[in-house]
Motif scaffolding. Sequence first.
Motif, mmCIF file in Angstrom:
data_model
loop_
_atom_site.group_PDB
_atom_site.id
_atom_site.type_symbol
_atom_site.label_atom_id
_atom_site.label_comp_id
_atom_site.label_asym_id
_atom_site.label_seq_id
_atom_site.Cartn_x
_atom_site.Cartn_y
_atom_site.Cartn_z
ATOM 1 N N SER A 15 55.704 63.469 15.732
ATOM 2 C CA SER A 15 55.793 62.282 14.884
ATOM 3 C C SER A 15 57.120 61.556 15.058
ATOM 4 O O SER A 15 57.161 60.327 15.014
ATOM 5 N N THR A 46 55.414 63.591 5.938
ATOM 6 C CA THR A 46 54.323 63.819 6.878
ATOM 7 C C THR A 46 54.767 63.738 8.342
ATOM 8 O O THR A 46 54.533 62.765 9.037
ATOM 9 N N GLN A 47 55.436 64.791 8.770
ATOM 10 C CA GLN A 47 55.765 64.969 10.190
ATOM 11 C C GLN A 47 54.621 65.767 10.821
ATOM 12 O O GLN A 47 53.870 66.457 10.127
ATOM 13 N N TRP A 48 54.472 65.685 12.142
ATOM 14 C CA TRP A 48 53.382 66.401 12.804
ATOM 15 C C TRP A 48 53.706 66.719 14.256
ATOM 16 O O TRP A 48 54.568 66.103 14.871
ATOM 17 N N CYS A 75 51.213 72.482 4.536
ATOM 18 C CA CYS A 75 50.887 72.134 5.924
ATOM 19 C C CYS A 75 49.386 72.290 6.139
ATOM 20 O O CYS A 75 48.718 73.018 5.418
ATOM 21 N N LYS A 115 46.261 69.400 15.831
ATOM 22 C CA LYS A 115 47.350 68.683 15.172
ATOM 23 C C LYS A 115 47.844 69.539 14.010
ATOM 24 O O LYS A 115 47.046 69.950 13.166
ATOM 25 N N VAL A 117 50.134 69.415 10.848
ATOM 26 C CA VAL A 117 50.686 68.377 9.973
ATOM 27 C C VAL A 117 51.541 69.034 8.897
ATOM 28 O O VAL A 117 51.073 69.913 8.170
ATOM 29 N N GLU A 119 52.935 68.149 5.672
ATOM 30 C CA GLU A 119 52.790 67.108 4.659
ATOM 31 C C GLU A 119 54.086 66.853 3.906
ATOM 32 O O GLU A 119 54.347 65.734 3.479
#
Length: 141
Positions: A15, A46-48, A75, A115, A117, A119
């Motif tokens: 991200s 919210t990095q992913w 997550c 993916k 995530v 959060e």
Amino acid sequence: MASSLICGETQSRVSSVLNRDVKQFGKKYMFDNNEETCWNSDQGDTQWVALEFPQPVQVSELRLQFQGGFSGKTCRMEGSPKDGSFSKIGDFYPEDDNSAQSFPIREAPVVHKLKIVFENSADFFGRIIVYSLDVLGEKAS
């Protein structure tokens, strides 16, 4: 028997990278088996991390090592076929420490993309720091 699904042909995206400094904090450092290097996200919710495998896989376990204070709190994992949309596989809740953590995945579907995530983060600014990431499972036929 489950083995690492991450190989030289696995494509990864993230991200963000702290200050766009990929030479120091880029995504490749999650997979280099060096405990001195890491991926460091920029700030924000919210990095992913997204992975695309060279062939369909069935994931059985996710392994992560965060820096304490910069771990994901809530997550989820999502998967998709090669040209499909992502659907939720499951949630996981890491401990906020420096230890290597393992999250088994029950009844995971066969996917081509995965993916992860994050959060939210233990960090007030939403940064995530990952020293290592591995995905275990089997290649699907």
